[in-house]
Design a protein around this motif. Structure first.
Motif, short mmCIF file in Angstrom:
data_model
loop_
_atom_site.label_atom_id
_atom_site.label_comp_id
_atom_site.label_asym_id
_atom_site.label_seq_id
_atom_site.Cartn_x
_atom_site.Cartn_y
_atom_site.Cartn_z
N ASP A 33 1.73 -10.68 14.81
CA ASP A 33 0.59 -11.50 14.41
C ASP A 33 0.74 -12.94 14.91
O ASP A 33 -0.25 -13.57 15.33
CB ASP A 33 0.44 -11.49 12.89
CG ASP A 33 -0.02 -10.15 12.35
OD1 ASP A 33 -0.49 -9.31 13.14
OD2 ASP A 33 0.10 -9.93 11.12
N ALA B 67 0.00 -12.98 18.60
CA ALA B 67 -1.44 -12.83 18.83
C ALA B 67 -2.16 -14.17 18.65
O ALA B 67 -3.08 -14.50 19.40
CB ALA B 67 -2.02 -11.79 17.87
N ARG C 142 -6.33 -14.50 27.06
CA ARG C 142 -6.65 -13.69 25.88
C ARG C 142 -7.44 -12.43 26.21
O ARG C 142 -7.05 -11.33 25.82
CB ARG C 142 -7.46 -14.53 24.89
CG ARG C 142 -7.80 -13.80 23.60
CD ARG C 142 -8.91 -14.51 22.83
NE ARG C 142 -10.18 -14.46 23.55
CZ ARG C 142 -11.29 -15.06 23.11
NH1 ARG C 142 -11.27 -15.76 21.99
NH2 ARG C 142 -12.41 -14.97 23.80
N VAL D 282 -0.84 -6.51 18.49
CA VAL D 282 -1.26 -7.78 19.07
C VAL D 282 -2.65 -7.65 19.69
O VAL D 282 -3.53 -8.49 19.48
CB VAL D 282 -0.25 -8.26 20.13
CG1 VAL D 282 -0.73 -9.55 20.78
CG2 VAL D 282 1.13 -8.47 19.51
N SER E 275 -5.62 -7.55 17.34
CA SER E 275 -5.80 -8.87 16.74
C SER E 275 -6.52 -9.80 17.71
O SER E 275 -7.32 -10.66 17.30
CB SER E 275 -4.44 -9.47 16.35
OG SER E 275 -3.85 -8.74 15.29
N LEU E 276 -6.26 -9.62 19.01
CA LEU E 276 -6.97 -10.41 20.01
C LEU E 276 -8.44 -10.02 20.07
O LEU E 276 -9.31 -10.88 20.27
CB LEU E 276 -6.32 -10.22 21.38
CG LEU E 276 -4.89 -10.75 21.53
CD1 LEU E 276 -4.36 -10.44 22.93
CD2 LEU E 276 -4.83 -12.25 21.27
N SER F 150 -4.59 -3.26 12.50
CA SER F 150 -5.22 -4.23 13.40
C SER F 150 -6.58 -3.75 13.90
O SER F 150 -7.50 -4.55 14.06
CB SER F 150 -4.31 -4.53 14.59
OG SER F 150 -3.18 -5.28 14.18
#
Length: 236
Positions: A104, A107, A116, A135, A138-139, A177
């Motif tokens: 996290d 990310a 990103r 990750v 979360s992006l 996520s």
């Protein structure tokens, strides 16, 4: 994966500060969240205060990450200069991630870089890759909540379709996520809200093993209802 880096006096001083800020209670709690290896047990409140005094400092971030200490690596994600990060460095750091807390934190850093969107695509390609997926999704959530770097609704509906097809068999933390990304997409606009709610209805309850913690994966439908209720109240 990280190479050995000779630490500077500032890095040594920062590590000493982290050790002083660590608590025995946090050293007991953090492993319940999957944290492994050396750690001091520093609270996020203290990490943020320290980061505010140090950032931005790319060299220090490299040194802190190279230390292998969990708290130092989280701090590294807070103090690094997003404009100085290469794709190679970020991929190397991903290879070092072995718990969702650090995933996290990474990310959050990647989300502030120009890489990103590219890495969001790469790191969500395999639903069984737990570190990359944690990750990566979360992006995707960060993409959905970003009103500046605009992406099309079609992009997000494709992401919802992928989530719906793969969430049931994805790795444990990837499911969490993915669920977060679905919620974030549903917060973007009314059309995507409807699409996200329909997908959530078909998916049903998302099961995630949070181990010996009180953490829970939120149910998307009531969560979205609360978000849009607050938005309506603010606009009235």
């Amino acid at each position: 994966m990280s190479t050995t880096v000779v630490s500077s006096a500032l890095c040594d001083e920062t590590l000493a500060q982290l050790e002083e800020l660590g608590t025995s209670q946090n050293r007991k709690v953090y492993p319940r969240h999957g944290v492994k290896g050396p750690l001091f047990g520093v609270s996020y409140a203290n990490l943020r205060k320290l980061a505010k005094r140090l950032a931005p400092d790319h060299r220090l971030a490299v040194e802190l990450w190279s230390s292998g200490n969990h708290d130092a690596r989280v701090l590294a994600t807070m103090v690094d200069d997003p404009s100085r990060l290469s794709e190679r460095t970020l991929r190397e750091r991903l290879a070092d991630v072995d718990n969702y807390v650090l995933a996290d934190a990474l990310a959050s850093l990647v989300g502030r870089t120009s890489l990103r969107d590219e890495l969001a695509g790469d790191w969500t390609a395999d639903p069984e890759d737990e570190s990359a997926g944690t990750v990566g999704w979360s992006l995707v959530a960060a993409q959905a909540l970003d009103g500046e770097r605009l992406l099309s609704d079609e992009y997000f509906t494709e992401r919802l379709s992928y989530i719906e097809r793969n969430i049931a068999t994805a790795a444990n933390r990837v499911r969490h996520s993915m669920n977060g990304a679905l919620i974030a997409i549903g917060c973007r606009n009314q059309e995507l809200r409807q699409a996200a709610e329909e997908a959530a209805g078909r998916i049903g309850k998302v099961q995630v093993d949070h181990g010996e913690t009180s953490c829970k994966t939120p149910d998307a439908l009531p969560y979205l209802a609360r978000v849009w209720k607050r938005k309506a109240a603010r606009s009235s």
